[in-house]
Write a protein that holds these residues in place. Sequence first.
Motif, mmCIF file in Angstrom:
data_model
loop_
_atom_site.group_PDB
_atom_site.id
_atom_site.type_symbol
_atom_site.label_atom_id
_atom_site.label_comp_id
_atom_site.label_asym_id
_atom_site.label_seq_id
_atom_site.Cartn_x
_atom_site.Cartn_y
_atom_site.Cartn_z
ATOM 1 N N PRO A 1 7.488 18.399 1.861
ATOM 2 C CA PRO A 1 6.382 19.097 1.205
ATOM 3 C C PRO A 1 6.537 20.622 1.286
ATOM 4 O O PRO A 1 6.994 21.168 2.296
ATOM 5 C CB PRO A 1 5.142 18.639 1.978
ATOM 6 C CG PRO A 1 5.547 17.342 2.606
ATOM 7 C CD PRO A 1 7.016 17.479 2.896
ATOM 8 N N ALA A 2 6.139 21.293 0.213
ATOM 9 C CA ALA A 2 6.253 22.750 0.141
ATOM 10 C C ALA A 2 5.506 23.433 1.289
ATOM 11 O O ALA A 2 5.980 24.437 1.823
ATOM 12 C CB ALA A 2 5.749 23.253 -1.204
ATOM 13 N N ALA A 3 4.370 22.894 1.689
ATOM 14 C CA ALA A 3 3.609 23.501 2.789
ATOM 15 C C ALA A 3 4.427 23.519 4.070
ATOM 16 O O ALA A 3 4.402 24.499 4.824
ATOM 17 C CB ALA A 3 2.300 22.745 2.999
ATOM 18 N N ARG A 4 5.168 22.456 4.328
ATOM 19 C CA ARG A 4 6.022 22.411 5.526
ATOM 20 C C ARG A 4 7.157 23.425 5.405
ATOM 21 O O ARG A 4 7.498 24.100 6.362
ATOM 22 C CB ARG A 4 6.579 21.001 5.736
ATOM 23 C CG ARG A 4 7.539 20.891 6.921
ATOM 24 C CD ARG A 4 7.769 19.448 7.332
ATOM 25 N NE ARG A 4 8.853 19.285 8.280
ATOM 26 C CZ ARG A 4 8.822 19.634 9.572
ATOM 27 N NH1 ARG A 4 7.729 20.190 10.072
ATOM 28 N NH2 ARG A 4 9.855 19.430 10.357
ATOM 29 N N LEU A 5 7.737 23.530 4.219
ATOM 30 C CA LEU A 5 8.824 24.486 4.013
ATOM 31 C C LEU A 5 8.338 25.925 4.148
ATOM 32 O O LEU A 5 9.058 26.773 4.685
ATOM 33 C CB LEU A 5 9.480 24.263 2.653
ATOM 34 C CG LEU A 5 10.254 22.960 2.515
ATOM 35 C CD1 LEU A 5 10.679 22.746 1.070
ATOM 36 C CD2 LEU A 5 11.470 22.947 3.442
ATOM 37 N N HIS A 6 7.132 26.197 3.680
ATOM 38 C CA HIS A 6 6.593 27.551 3.856
ATOM 39 C C HIS A 6 6.347 27.845 5.332
ATOM 40 O O HIS A 6 6.604 28.957 5.800
ATOM 41 C CB HIS A 6 5.294 27.734 3.062
ATOM 42 C CG HIS A 6 5.522 28.052 1.626
ATOM 43 N ND1 HIS A 6 6.151 29.193 1.188
ATOM 44 C CD2 HIS A 6 5.215 27.356 0.516
ATOM 45 C CE1 HIS A 6 6.214 29.205 -0.115
ATOM 46 N NE2 HIS A 6 5.647 28.081 -0.559
ATOM 47 N N ALA A 7 5.847 26.860 6.054
ATOM 48 C CA ALA A 7 5.568 27.052 7.483
ATOM 49 C C ALA A 7 6.846 27.133 8.305
ATOM 50 O O ALA A 7 6.916 27.865 9.288
ATOM 51 C CB ALA A 7 4.692 25.909 7.997
ATOM 52 N N SER A 8 7.840 26.368 7.907
ATOM 53 C CA SER A 8 9.106 26.324 8.641
ATOM 54 C C SER A 8 10.250 26.236 7.630
ATOM 55 O O SER A 8 10.790 25.154 7.383
ATOM 56 C CB SER A 8 9.112 25.109 9.579
ATOM 57 O OG SER A 8 10.311 25.056 10.318
ATOM 58 N N PRO A 9 10.621 27.370 7.030
ATOM 59 C CA PRO A 9 11.567 27.337 5.919
ATOM 60 C C PRO A 9 12.984 26.888 6.280
ATOM 61 O O PRO A 9 13.763 26.568 5.393
ATOM 62 C CB PRO A 9 11.561 28.772 5.390
ATOM 63 C CG PRO A 9 11.025 29.595 6.487
ATOM 64 C CD PRO A 9 10.128 28.711 7.297
ATOM 65 N N THR A 10 13.296 26.813 7.544
ATOM 66 C CA THR A 10 14.638 26.366 7.946
ATOM 67 C C THR A 10 14.660 24.887 8.326
ATOM 68 O O THR A 10 15.703 24.371 8.735
ATOM 69 C CB THR A 10 15.172 27.189 9.136
ATOM 70 O OG1 THR A 10 14.289 27.041 10.244
ATOM 71 C CG2 THR A 10 15.318 28.658 8.765
ATOM 72 N N THR A 11 13.530 24.203 8.172
ATOM 73 C CA THR A 11 13.447 22.814 8.610
ATOM 74 C C THR A 11 14.475 21.932 7.907
ATOM 75 O O THR A 11 14.803 22.137 6.745
ATOM 76 C CB THR A 11 12.026 22.243 8.423
ATOM 77 O OG1 THR A 11 11.930 21.017 9.118
ATOM 78 C CG2 THR A 11 11.691 22.031 6.965
ATOM 79 N N LEU A 12 14.975 20.963 8.646
ATOM 80 C CA LEU A 12 15.983 20.027 8.131
ATOM 81 C C LEU A 12 15.400 18.673 7.792
ATOM 82 O O LEU A 12 16.054 17.878 7.116
ATOM 83 C CB LEU A 12 17.079 19.819 9.182
ATOM 84 C CG LEU A 12 17.912 21.036 9.543
ATOM 85 C CD1 LEU A 12 18.757 20.755 10.777
ATOM 86 C CD2 LEU A 12 18.773 21.440 8.371
#
Length: 127
Positions: free
Chosen positions: A96-107
């Motif tokens: 989800p985009a919200a997770r990517l915004h919060a943690s943009p390096t997440t795998l």
Amino acid sequence: MSAPTPETFAQQLQQLRHDLIEQIRQQRGGKIGRAEAAEDRHDIQSGDWAQFDGERDLAMALDQRETAELQAIDAALKRIANGSYGYCGDCEAEIPAARLHASPTTLRCLTCQERAERASGETHPTL
């Protein structure tokens, strides 16, 4: 990925990278490492070797953390370039985009991240 675009995340990651590099430069007072900067500030002749060793160990740990952060940012930028950014590395579901915004390096997606943390015994809060 739907909205927002990968370019939006690329800009966010580039800004994070720039900010981290600038923070490192300011903390080091130039191009020398933290350990050297701590050594320069500390009067070793005072005989307080325990304090000096502690400062050096902390500086080295911070260097390692910052290096890991830069590597994670660079890896995320590579995933954007090859089209795999925004997809879980484990289950390939869209993150989800919200997770990517919060943690943009997440795998990983949240489910796979929680599973990985349980398996490894990590106790970090997840986004």
